[in-house]
Design a protein around this motif. Sequence first.
Motif, PDB file in Angstrom:
ATOM      1  N   ASP A 154       0.861  -1.217  -0.005  1.00  0.00           N
ATOM      2  CA  ASP A 154       0.114  -0.003   0.023  1.00  0.00           C
ATOM      3  C   ASP A 154       0.881   1.249   0.013  1.00  0.00           C
ATOM      4  N   ILE A 155       1.965   1.178   0.080  1.00  0.00           N
ATOM      5  CA  ILE A 155       3.102   2.227   0.161  1.00  0.00           C
ATOM      6  C   ILE A 155       2.812   3.250  -1.061  1.00  0.00           C
ATOM      7  N   PRO A 156       2.791   2.773  -2.379  1.00  0.00           N
ATOM      8  CA  PRO A 156       2.813   3.649  -3.371  1.00  0.00           C
ATOM      9  C   PRO A 156       1.351   4.310  -3.571  1.00  0.00           C
ATOM     10  N   ARG A 157       0.073   3.585  -2.855  1.00  0.00           N
ATOM     11  CA  ARG A 157      -1.241   4.207  -2.839  1.00  0.00           C
ATOM     12  C   ARG A 157      -0.985   5.452  -1.637  1.00  0.00           C
ATOM     13  N   LYS A 158      -0.100   5.305  -0.643  1.00  0.00           N
ATOM     14  CA  LYS A 158      -0.440   6.313   0.335  1.00  0.00           C
ATOM     15  C   LYS A 158       0.579   7.700  -0.310  1.00  0.00           C
ATOM     16  N   GLY A 159       1.283   7.210  -1.080  1.00  0.00           N
ATOM     17  CA  GLY A 159       1.742   8.445  -1.695  1.00  0.00           C
ATOM     18  C   GLY A 159       2.838   9.180  -0.849  1.00  0.00           C
ATOM     19  N   GLY A 160       2.610  10.651  -0.641  1.00  0.00           N
ATOM     20  CA  GLY A 160       3.680  11.235  -0.040  1.00  0.00           C
ATOM     21  C   GLY A 160       4.592  11.920  -1.028  1.00  0.00           C
ATOM     22  N   PRO A 161       5.510  13.232  -0.827  1.00  0.00           N
ATOM     23  CA  PRO A 161       6.339  13.628  -1.714  1.00  0.00           C
ATOM     24  C   PRO A 161       7.235  12.688  -2.209  1.00  0.00           C
ATOM     25  N   GLY A 162       7.992  12.002  -1.264  1.00  0.00           N
ATOM     26  CA  GLY A 162       9.018  11.018  -1.894  1.00  0.00           C
ATOM     27  C   GLY A 162       8.710  10.363  -2.962  1.00  0.00           C
ATOM     28  N   VAL A 163       7.372   9.867  -2.793  1.00  0.00           N
ATOM     29  CA  VAL A 163       6.634   8.786  -3.681  1.00  0.00           C
ATOM     30  C   VAL A 163       6.206   9.431  -5.284  1.00  0.00           C
ATOM     31  N   THR A 164       5.548  10.692  -4.944  1.00  0.00           N
ATOM     32  CA  THR A 164       4.889  11.073  -5.926  1.00  0.00           C
ATOM     33  C   THR A 164       5.598  12.144  -6.778  1.00  0.00           C
ATOM     34  N   THR A 165       6.752  12.475  -6.263  1.00  0.00           N
ATOM     35  CA  THR A 165       7.622  13.580  -7.001  1.00  0.00           C
ATOM     36  C   THR A 165       8.874  13.321  -7.225  1.00  0.00           C
ATOM     37  N   ALA A 166       9.559  12.221  -6.842  1.00  0.00           N
ATOM     38  CA  ALA A 166      10.541  11.804  -7.110  1.00  0.00           C
ATOM     39  C   ALA A 166      11.064  11.530  -8.469  1.00  0.00           C
ATOM     40  N   ASP A 167      12.208  11.835  -8.911  1.00  0.00           N
ATOM     41  CA  ASP A 167      12.230  11.593 -10.723  1.00  0.00           C
ATOM     42  C   ASP A 167      12.360  10.256 -10.806  1.00  0.00           C
ATOM     43  N   LEU A 168      12.797   9.368  -9.990  1.00  0.00           N
ATOM     44  CA  LEU A 168      12.664   7.793 -10.362  1.00  0.00           C
ATOM     45  C   LEU A 168      12.050   7.185  -8.985  1.00  0.00           C
ATOM     46  N   LEU A 169      11.165   6.257  -8.979  1.00  0.00           N
ATOM     47  CA  LEU A 169      10.986   5.571  -7.980  1.00  0.00           C
ATOM     48  C   LEU A 169      11.227   4.165  -8.025  1.00  0.00           C
ATOM     49  N   VAL A 170      12.052   3.530  -7.233  1.00  0.00           N
ATOM     50  CA  VAL A 170      12.633   2.362  -7.022  1.00  0.00           C
ATOM     51  C   VAL A 170      11.854   1.599  -6.232  1.00  0.00           C
ATOM     52  N   VAL A 171      11.032   0.348  -6.796  1.00  0.00           N
ATOM     53  CA  VAL A 171      10.311  -0.566  -5.917  1.00  0.00           C
ATOM     54  C   VAL A 171      11.278  -1.754  -5.766  1.00  0.00           C
ATOM     55  N   ASN A 172      12.061  -2.085  -4.540  1.00  0.00           N
ATOM     56  CA  ASN A 172      13.106  -2.907  -4.430  1.00  0.00           C
ATOM     57  C   ASN A 172      12.675  -4.250  -3.805  1.00  0.00           C
ATOM     58  N   LYS A 173      13.483  -5.252  -3.861  1.00  0.00           N
ATOM     59  CA  LYS A 173      13.066  -6.433  -3.059  1.00  0.00           C
ATOM     60  C   LYS A 173      11.685  -7.254  -3.552  1.00  0.00           C
ATOM     61  N   THR A 174      11.602  -7.226  -4.935  1.00  0.00           N
ATOM     62  CA  THR A 174      10.408  -7.736  -5.652  1.00  0.00           C
ATOM     63  C   THR A 174      10.323  -9.142  -5.409  1.00  0.00           C
ATOM     64  N   ASP A 175      11.684  -9.927  -5.062  1.00  0.00           N
ATOM     65  CA  ASP A 175      11.850 -11.391  -5.015  1.00  0.00           C
ATOM     66  C   ASP A 175      10.999 -11.761  -3.612  1.00  0.00           C
ATOM     67  N   LEU A 176      10.764 -10.657  -2.744  1.00  0.00           N
ATOM     68  CA  LEU A 176      10.143 -11.347  -1.465  1.00  0.00           C
ATOM     69  C   LEU A 176       8.696 -11.069  -1.489  1.00  0.00           C
ATOM     70  N   ALA A 177       8.106 -10.654  -2.568  1.00  0.00           N
ATOM     71  CA  ALA A 177       6.630 -10.267  -2.765  1.00  0.00           C
ATOM     72  C   ALA A 177       5.825 -11.586  -2.285  1.00  0.00           C
ATOM     73  N   PRO A 178       6.058 -12.850  -2.757  1.00  0.00           N
ATOM     74  CA  PRO A 178       5.237 -13.955  -2.450  1.00  0.00           C
ATOM     75  C   PRO A 178       5.353 -14.261  -1.071  1.00  0.00           C
ATOM     76  N   TYR A 179       6.331 -13.801  -0.234  1.00  0.00           N
ATOM     77  CA  TYR A 179       6.632 -14.317   0.867  1.00  0.00           C
ATOM     78  C   TYR A 179       6.006 -13.099   2.148  1.00  0.00           C
ATOM     79  N   VAL A 180       5.707 -12.092   1.501  1.00  0.00           N
ATOM     80  CA  VAL A 180       5.176 -11.168   2.411  1.00  0.00           C
ATOM     81  C   VAL A 180       3.719 -10.614   2.016  1.00  0.00           C
ATOM     82  N   GLY A 181       3.061 -11.468   1.206  1.00  0.00           N
ATOM     83  CA  GLY A 181       1.880 -11.030   0.485  1.00  0.00           C
ATOM     84  C   GLY A 181       1.631  -9.789  -0.238  1.00  0.00           C
ATOM     85  N   SER A 182       2.754  -9.274  -0.903  1.00  0.00           N
ATOM     86  CA  SER A 182       2.566  -8.027  -1.701  1.00  0.00           C
ATOM     87  C   SER A 182       2.275  -8.027  -3.010  1.00  0.00           C
ATOM     88  N   ASP A 183       1.259  -7.624  -3.524  1.00  0.00           N
ATOM     89  CA  ASP A 183       0.628  -7.638  -4.939  1.00  0.00           C
ATOM     90  C   ASP A 183       1.557  -6.460  -5.975  1.00  0.00           C
TER      91      ASP A 183
END
Length: 231
Positions: A154-183
């Motif tokens: 839900d972090i991208p949905r929460k927004g905030g200036p860091g998420v919404t205005t940065a020139d590049l957003l990096v979503v890291n640790k995608t390999d962990l998605a199945p283990y932490v229930g992240s879509d």
Amino acid sequence: MHLDHPGLFPPRHTHSAAPVRPDGTRRALRIGLGGPVGSGKTATVAALCRALREELSVAVVTNDIYTREDADFLLRHAVLPPERITAVETGACPHTAIRDDISANLEAVEDLEEAVGPLDLVLVESGGDNLTATFSRGLVDAQVFVIDVAGGDDIPRKGGPGVTTADLLVVNKTDLAPYVGSDLGRMARDAEAQRGELPVVFTSLTSEDGVRPVTDWVRRRLAGWAAAGER
């Protein structure tokens, strides 16, 4: 304060926001990296240094509140020669030194350019902060914001200036998605809704060549920086 000058309040450097130094030469491109604690900021800096150090002149400024932990990590892993890594001890919330009073970071950047320059690229890593962390444009020319899937999809949905205005957003640790229930699909949709046309990359920095999407973006920024200097 800047750790290389204990006991002294760093002077303000008023010319630093300009792309051209007083002597007419073009300074290094400065890229800030921010994000929550544990998202992978230092790992991103380390991976960028390894990927670019053979082709570019790179230096790093790290920020920690009371320690030089991130700089020590980079030094232990020998991502750059020691003289190309320096630390700022903020003594307060990390965003203070990257946005509100950038004097110590400016001094650190300029000292690096004087000591080991000319530089092509300076990476300025913020201490771990929340989603409101942004860099002053008087300090950096572009900002990367790093989040990770373990922090919740839900972090991208929460927004905030860091998420919404940065020139590049990096979503890291995608390999962990199945283990932490992240879509990841949900994160991608929410990030696009928050950021519009601003770029987002999904990656796992622990995978082989996982930093490539970030490196490619940095190279494009460098090309644009160099082209602007030739006009």
